[in-house]
Scaffold this motif. Structure first.
Motif, PDB file in Angstrom:
ATOM      1  N   ARG A 107       0.836  -1.201   0.000  1.00 28.28           N
ATOM      2  CA  ARG A 107       0.000   0.000   0.000  1.00 28.28           C
ATOM      3  C   ARG A 107       0.874   1.254   0.000  1.00 28.28           C
ATOM      4  NH1 ARG A 107      -3.513  -1.198   3.893  1.00 28.28           N
ATOM      5  NH2 ARG A 107      -5.086  -1.835   2.406  1.00 28.28           N
ATOM      6  N   ASP A 108       1.929   1.248   0.823  1.00 31.13           N
ATOM      7  CA  ASP A 108       2.842   2.397   0.875  1.00 31.13           C
ATOM      8  C   ASP A 108       3.566   2.598  -0.455  1.00 31.13           C
ATOM      9  OD1 ASP A 108       2.100   2.913   3.486  1.00 31.13           O
ATOM     10  OD2 ASP A 108       3.877   1.952   4.358  1.00 31.13           O
ATOM     11  N   ALA A 109       4.034   1.509  -1.071  1.00 32.17           N
ATOM     12  CA  ALA A 109       4.731   1.598  -2.355  1.00 32.17           C
ATOM     13  C   ALA A 109       3.794   2.122  -3.441  1.00 32.17           C
ATOM     14  CB  ALA A 109       5.293   0.235  -2.744  1.00 32.17           C
ATOM     15  N   LEU A 110       2.574   1.639  -3.447  1.00 32.25           N
ATOM     16  CA  LEU A 110       1.598   2.103  -4.434  1.00 32.25           C
ATOM     17  C   LEU A 110       1.253   3.570  -4.221  1.00 32.25           C
ATOM     18  CD1 LEU A 110      -0.767  -1.001  -4.549  1.00 32.25           C
ATOM     19  CD2 LEU A 110       0.772  -0.223  -6.374  1.00 32.25           C
ATOM     20  N   ARG A 111       1.150   3.978  -2.983  1.00 36.66           N
ATOM     21  CA  ARG A 111       0.842   5.377  -2.680  1.00 36.66           C
ATOM     22  C   ARG A 111       1.925   6.303  -3.245  1.00 36.66           C
ATOM     23  NH1 ARG A 111       0.341   5.178   2.811  1.00 36.66           N
ATOM     24  NH2 ARG A 111      -1.767   4.412   2.548  1.00 36.66           N
ATOM     25  N   ARG A 112       3.182   5.852  -3.192  1.00 33.83           N
ATOM     26  CA  ARG A 112       4.289   6.673  -3.706  1.00 33.83           C
ATOM     27  C   ARG A 112       4.200   6.898  -5.210  1.00 33.83           C
ATOM     28  NH1 ARG A 112       7.094   3.644   0.181  1.00 33.83           N
ATOM     29  NH2 ARG A 112       7.972   2.225  -1.360  1.00 33.83           N
ATOM     30  N   ILE A 113       3.521   6.005  -5.927  1.00 30.09           N
ATOM     31  CA  ILE A 113       3.358   6.208  -7.376  1.00 30.09           C
ATOM     32  C   ILE A 113       1.950   6.692  -7.715  1.00 30.09           C
ATOM     33  CG2 ILE A 113       5.167   4.566  -7.988  1.00 30.09           C
ATOM     34  CD1 ILE A 113       2.872   2.604  -8.837  1.00 30.09           C
ATOM     35  N   GLY A 114       1.195   7.061  -6.697  1.00 28.25           N
ATOM     36  CA  GLY A 114      -0.128   7.644  -6.921  1.00 28.25           C
ATOM     37  C   GLY A 114      -1.223   6.646  -7.229  1.00 28.25           C
ATOM     38  N   VAL A 115      -1.071   5.406  -6.756  1.00 26.63           N
ATOM     39  CA  VAL A 115      -2.068   4.368  -7.020  1.00 26.63           C
ATOM     40  C   VAL A 115      -2.692   3.915  -5.710  1.00 26.63           C
ATOM     41  CG1 VAL A 115      -2.400   2.001  -7.843  1.00 26.63           C
ATOM     42  CG2 VAL A 115      -0.941   3.566  -9.122  1.00 26.63           C
ATOM     43  N   THR A 116      -4.014   3.807  -5.711  1.00 26.55           N
ATOM     44  CA  THR A 116      -4.752   3.263  -4.570  1.00 26.55           C
ATOM     45  C   THR A 116      -5.544   2.061  -5.041  1.00 26.55           C
ATOM     46  OG1 THR A 116      -4.982   5.449  -3.571  1.00 26.55           O
ATOM     47  CG2 THR A 116      -6.507   3.750  -2.830  1.00 26.55           C
ATOM     48  N   LEU A 117      -5.389   0.945  -4.349  1.00 25.34           N
ATOM     49  CA  LEU A 117      -6.198  -0.244  -4.614  1.00 25.34           C
ATOM     50  C   LEU A 117      -7.168  -0.388  -3.442  1.00 25.34           C
ATOM     51  CD1 LEU A 117      -3.484  -2.806  -5.823  1.00 25.34           C
ATOM     52  CD2 LEU A 117      -4.921  -1.298  -7.196  1.00 25.34           C
ATOM     53  N   PRO A 118      -8.424   0.031  -3.622  1.00 22.44           N
ATOM     54  CA  PRO A 118      -9.384   0.018  -2.517  1.00 22.44           C
ATOM     55  C   PRO A 118      -9.607  -1.357  -1.891  1.00 22.44           C
ATOM     56  CG  PRO A 118     -10.254   1.253  -4.379  1.00 22.44           C
ATOM     57  CD  PRO A 118      -9.010   0.572  -4.854  1.00 22.44           C
ATOM     58  N   SER A 119      -9.463  -2.404  -2.674  1.00 23.87           N
ATOM     59  CA  SER A 119      -9.726  -3.749  -2.160  1.00 23.87           C
ATOM     60  C   SER A 119      -8.483  -4.436  -1.601  1.00 23.87           C
ATOM     61  CB  SER A 119     -10.316  -4.629  -3.260  1.00 23.87           C
ATOM     62  OG  SER A 119     -11.519  -4.075  -3.728  1.00 23.87           O
ATOM     63  N   LEU A 120      -7.345  -3.749  -1.584  1.00 24.79           N
ATOM     64  CA  LEU A 120      -6.111  -4.345  -1.095  1.00 24.79           C
ATOM     65  C   LEU A 120      -6.263  -4.729   0.369  1.00 24.79           C
ATOM     66  CD1 LEU A 120      -3.115  -5.030  -1.587  1.00 24.79           C
ATOM     67  CD2 LEU A 120      -2.581  -2.675  -0.930  1.00 24.79           C
ATOM     68  N   GLY A 121      -5.967  -5.978   0.674  1.00 27.00           N
ATOM     69  CA  GLY A 121      -6.065  -6.446   2.053  1.00 27.00           C
ATOM     70  C   GLY A 121      -5.715  -7.917   2.156  1.00 27.00           C
ATOM     71  N   VAL A 122      -5.767  -8.423   3.372  1.00 26.01           N
ATOM     72  CA  VAL A 122      -5.511  -9.840   3.600  1.00 26.01           C
ATOM     73  C   VAL A 122      -6.783 -10.609   3.268  1.00 26.01           C
ATOM     74  CG1 VAL A 122      -4.846 -11.593   5.293  1.00 26.01           C
ATOM     75  CG2 VAL A 122      -3.830  -9.309   5.402  1.00 26.01           C
ATOM     76  N   ASP A 123      -6.646 -11.600   2.413  1.00 24.27           N
ATOM     77  CA  ASP A 123      -7.771 -12.446   2.001  1.00 24.27           C
ATOM     78  C   ASP A 123      -8.138 -13.395   3.138  1.00 24.27           C
ATOM     79  OD1 ASP A 123      -9.374 -14.509   0.672  1.00 24.27           O
ATOM     80  OD2 ASP A 123      -8.617 -13.665  -1.194  1.00 24.27           O
ATOM     81  N   ASP A 124      -9.386 -13.810   3.166  1.00 24.50           N
ATOM     82  CA  ASP A 124      -9.842 -14.769   4.173  1.00 24.50           C
ATOM     83  C   ASP A 124      -9.332 -16.178   3.904  1.00 24.50           C
ATOM     84  OD1 ASP A 124     -11.289 -12.804   5.479  1.00 24.50           O
ATOM     85  OD2 ASP A 124     -13.119 -13.237   4.365  1.00 24.50           O
ATOM     86  N   HIS A 125      -8.842 -16.421   2.703  1.00 25.08           N
ATOM     87  CA  HIS A 125      -8.410 -17.761   2.315  1.00 25.08           C
ATOM     88  C   HIS A 125      -6.933 -17.977   2.597  1.00 25.08           C
ATOM     89  CE1 HIS A 125     -12.076 -17.026   0.024  1.00 25.08           C
ATOM     90  NE2 HIS A 125     -12.272 -18.315   0.125  1.00 25.08           N
ATOM     91  N   ARG A 126      -6.593 -19.234   2.828  1.00 21.71           N
ATOM     92  CA  ARG A 126      -5.209 -19.636   3.056  1.00 21.71           C
ATOM     93  C   ARG A 126      -4.871 -20.764   2.093  1.00 21.71           C
ATOM     94  NH1 ARG A 126      -3.901 -19.897   9.360  1.00 21.71           N
ATOM     95  NH2 ARG A 126      -2.038 -20.815   8.501  1.00 21.71           N
ATOM     96  N   ILE A 127      -3.604 -20.867   1.788  1.00 23.48           N
ATOM     97  CA  ILE A 127      -3.080 -22.036   1.085  1.00 23.48           C
ATOM     98  C   ILE A 127      -2.032 -22.614   2.020  1.00 23.48           C
ATOM     99  CG2 ILE A 127      -1.773 -22.882  -0.890  1.00 23.48           C
ATOM    100  CD1 ILE A 127      -3.066 -20.694  -2.555  1.00 23.48           C
ATOM    101  N   GLY A 128      -2.364 -23.722   2.636  1.00 26.56           N
ATOM    102  CA  GLY A 128      -1.473 -24.291   3.643  1.00 26.56           C
ATOM    103  C   GLY A 128      -1.326 -23.324   4.798  1.00 26.56           C
TER     104      GLY A 128
END
Length: 86
Positions: A38-59
Motif C-alpha cells: 500500500r505504501d509503495a503504491l501510494r508513492r506512485i499515486g495508485v490506490t487499490l481500494p480492495s487491497l487487504g488480507v484475504d480470508d483464504h489460506r493455502i497451507g
C-alpha cells in the motif's frame, strides 16, 4: 512451540473486528506485506481500494487480495513494473 502471537491491526482491534487475542504469524506476515505494498503504491499515486488480507489460506500462507482496478490503473502499474523488470 506456539506459533501464535497477539497482533492488533491499525484500528487497535484484531483484523476480524474481535477483541484482543491470538492470531497466527502467517496472518501478520500477510498484513505486513499489504502495508508495504500500500505504501509503495501510494508513492506512485495508485490506490487499490480492495487491497487487504484475504480470508483464504493455502497451507500455512494467507493470501493477499489485490482486488479490481480500472484499466488506466492497470496500465500505470504495467508501466512502473515494466520499467524496473530485468
Amino acid at each position: 512451540m506456539d506459533s501464535t502471537v497477539t497482533y492488533l491491526g491499525p484500528s487497535g482491534q484484531e483484523p476480524d473486528g474481535g477483541v484482543r487475542g491470538h492470531i497466527d504469524v502467517a496472518y501478520q506476515e500477510a498484513d505486513d506485506a499489504v502495508d508495504l505494498l500500500r505504501d509503495a503504491l501510494r508513492r506512485i499515486g495508485v490506490t487499490l481500494p480492495s487491497l487487504g488480507v484475504d480470508d483464504h489460506r493455502i497451507g500455512d500462507v494467507h493470501l493477499v487480495e489485490l482486488g479490481r482496478v480500472r484499466p488506466d490503473i492497470a496500465l500505470k502499474l504495467a508501466d512502473v513494473i515494466g520499467g524496473v523488470a530485468p
